[in-house]
Write a protein that holds these residues in place. Structure first.
Motif, PDB file in Angstrom:
ATOM      1  N   ARG A  48       4.166  -3.734   4.772  1.00 54.71           N
ATOM      2  CA  ARG A  48       2.786  -3.749   4.083  1.00 54.71           C
ATOM      3  C   ARG A  48       2.435  -2.495   3.431  1.00 54.71           C
ATOM      4  N   THR A  49       3.023  -1.199   4.262  1.00 53.07           N
ATOM      5  CA  THR A  49       2.812   0.100   3.781  1.00 53.07           C
ATOM      6  C   THR A  49       3.916   0.806   3.583  1.00 53.07           C
ATOM      7  N   ARG A  74       0.865  -1.319  -0.013  1.00 54.56           N
ATOM      8  CA  ARG A  74      -0.084   0.080   0.128  1.00 54.56           C
ATOM      9  C   ARG A  74       0.786   1.262  -0.037  1.00 54.56           C
ATOM     10  N   GLN A  78      -6.823   5.390  -5.332  1.00 59.18           N
ATOM     11  CA  GLN A  78      -7.987   4.928  -4.703  1.00 59.18           C
ATOM     12  C   GLN A  78      -8.383   6.277  -3.914  1.00 59.18           C
ATOM     13  N   ASP A 133      -1.474   4.157  -4.121  1.00 62.01           N
ATOM     14  CA  ASP A 133      -2.865   4.114  -3.561  1.00 62.01           C
ATOM     15  C   ASP A 133      -3.650   5.247  -3.122  1.00 62.01           C
ATOM     16  N   ASP A 164     -10.718   3.383   5.996  1.00 61.25           N
ATOM     17  CA  ASP A 164     -10.203   1.953   6.061  1.00 61.25           C
ATOM     18  C   ASP A 164      -9.989   1.606   7.552  1.00 61.25           C
ATOM     19  N   SER A 208       5.774  -1.148   8.243  1.00 58.54           N
ATOM     20  CA  SER A 208       5.560  -0.016   7.531  1.00 58.54           C
ATOM     21  C   SER A 208       7.050   0.795   7.207  1.00 58.54           C
TER      22      SER A 208
END
Length: 497
Positions: A184-185, A116, A241, A206, A324, A144
């Motif tokens: 992950r991010t 992400r 997004q 994103d 989210d 992250s």
């Protein structure tokens, strides 16, 4: 991470080469110094030199193939002959700069698609917002990383990165490494240079976040309009997004109404129509109390940072997670954010004066830092500041004017004078100071900081502006070790906050 890729597969469909010239590519780079045997060297046209100027070094290091951008002054037959003599092939590639990131993404298996990615751009606040965003992501969603001015890698220990936004191939390599580390991010700063030079074109973004857009890098972009147009690109790309936009900013308001915006938008700011609306801020000794209207509910947040503008930075970071994650979880994480090195980094002297180090090097950032610091003080405000050489000269008088208007005493010193005469830069800054204001010149930066700290009394504050986290000073062609933090700490018992 990919080990080898066939050159024909890497280049299709942009360039078709004779199968007889097939090569296995073990790596790729824009930097001839980093070429290893079997690698692909990309030679692109730069602002001052072409990558072909380093062709001999790339070939000596074992380049298997050279992709090069055709242009005036470069003979294709000569380039081919030099490569052939070294056992490599030369492949001309029009538009290589725009395609470089896509080549890297293909080689590394499109690594950003597995993460992400939250991109942050603006004139002021990029670094703080990116770090706050990465800290929130770490708390809300696990491992992250950060990419930006202060380095790249895991939030707790980023490695030096050189540029705010790395070149297109290095970006893809770093994304691949972070993917393989199960990050992950990734929160990344996206500079106007990077956008204009297509460095992030192959990054699957994103969320895109806009901070504040003022005046900067006109030495590169030429006009404010061109600078704003570069920033705008981040929000009109496909695949986004969400856009998180500063409702109080002119470009942010424009993008909210733009039909070509790349995604749905969420706004923040003081504006009555902002989705994340700041109602008020109140400075406390070592924190900031913020009242905000979030999702129609009034909330009170206590942030462990200094500076009214950090309320805006916090809202920008929060916006990347609204919808989210549960809002209460995001707010709990926000209350635990840590100050960013060189961004309103604060210390107390032995006699209880406040010393703040901030990267403020634009008129807007300097004005914001001085204005907000004033609210944390009961006494005088002393500002140590200067301007960089070989950069936008038009902002020097503007910054001198802002400093003399908002501080009781201004000590004009050297920032990174580079190849300009430091005295000329200081004179230009001083020319902007208001008549009758207390503006002094002390060229030696360490002496300037020491003088300001010696002047400070209980309740006073010193802002050391311009270099923030930087650990070097560029004077002429020399790069010398220098840290505002080290100078300040050396004059505080124990060197502690």
């Amino acid at each position: 991470m990919s080990s080898v890729t066939r050159l024909t597969v890497l280049l299709a469909p942009w360039v078709v080469i004779d199968p007889a010239h097939e090569r296995l590519v073990a790596g790729l780079t824009l930097d001839s110094r980093h070429v290893q045997p079997g690698w692909l060297f990309l030679a692109m046209a730069g602002s001052s030199r072409h990558g072909l100027a380093h062709l001999d070094q790339a070939l000596a290091n074992g380049a298997a193939a050279v992709l090069w951008e055709p242009g005036a002054g470069h003979d294709a037959e000569q380039v081919q002959a030099r490569c052939q003599a070294a056992g490599a092939i030369a492949v001309p590639f029009k538009g290589l700069a725009a395609a470089a990131g896509h080549l890297g993404a293909r080689f590394y298996g499109d690594p950003s698609s597995a993460l992400r990615v939250i991109g942050v751009t603006g004139t002021d606040g990029k670094t703080s917002v990116a770090h706050y965003t990465a800290q929130l992501a770490e708390q809300l969603d696990g491992p992250s990383a950060i990419m930006g001015t202060l380095g790249w890698g895991e939030v707790a220990a980023p490695m030096d990165s050189g540029l705010t936004t790395a070149d297109a191939l290095t970006l893809q390599s770093r994304f691949a490494e972070l993917r393989d580390r199960r990050v992950r991010t990734v929160a990344m700063e996206v500079s106007s240079h990077a956008l204009a030079q297509h460095r992030t074109e192959a990054v699957r973004m994103d969320v895109a976040v806009l901070t504040h857009v003022g005046r900067d890098h006109l030495d590169y972009h030429g006009t404010v309009e061109a600078y704003r147009a570069a920033k705008r690109q981040l929000f009109t790309r496909s695949g986004l997004q969400q856009c998180v936009l500063n409702r109080d900013d002119e470009l942010g308001a424009e993008l909210l109404a733009a039909p070509d915006r790349g995604a749905s938008a969420l706004s923040y700011g003081y504006h009555a129509e902002a989705d994340l609306r700041i109602l008020s801020t109140a400075p406390e000794a070592t924190s900031l109390r913020v009242k905000a209207l979030l999702s129609g509910i009034q909330r009170t947040l206590v942030l462990p940072v200094l500076g009214e503008f950090n309320a805006m930075n916090a809202m920008a970071a929060l916006g990347a997670f609204v919808g989210d994650y549960p809002l209460d979880d995001a707010l709990d994480a926000l209350a635990r954010i840590q100050p960013v090195p060189g961004r309103m980094e604060h210390y107390r002297t032995a006699n209880d004066a406040l010393v703040v180090i901030d990267y403020a090097h634009t008129p807007g950032a300097l004005e914001a830092a001085l204005s907000t610091l004033r609210h944390h003080l009961t006494g005088r405000l002393i500002c140590v500041m200067g301007c960089g050489g070989d950069r936008d000269r038009g902002k020097r008088e503007v910054m001198g004017a802002a400093a003399s208007r908002l501080a009781d005493t201004v000590i004009i010193t050297d920032d990174n004078p580079r190849t300009e005469d430091p005295a000329d830069i200081r004179a230009a800054v001083k020319a902007g100071c208001h008549p009758g204001s207390d503006c002094r010149e002390i060229g030696d930066r360490e002496e300037a900081i020491a003088t300001a700290m010696a002047m400070a009394r209980p309740g006073d504050g010193v802002l050391v502006a311009g270099k923030g986290h930087e650990s070097q000073q560029v004077i002429g062609e020399a790069v010398i070790p220098f840290s505002d933090q080290a100078v300040v700490r050396s004059r505080i018992p124990g060197g502690l906050h």
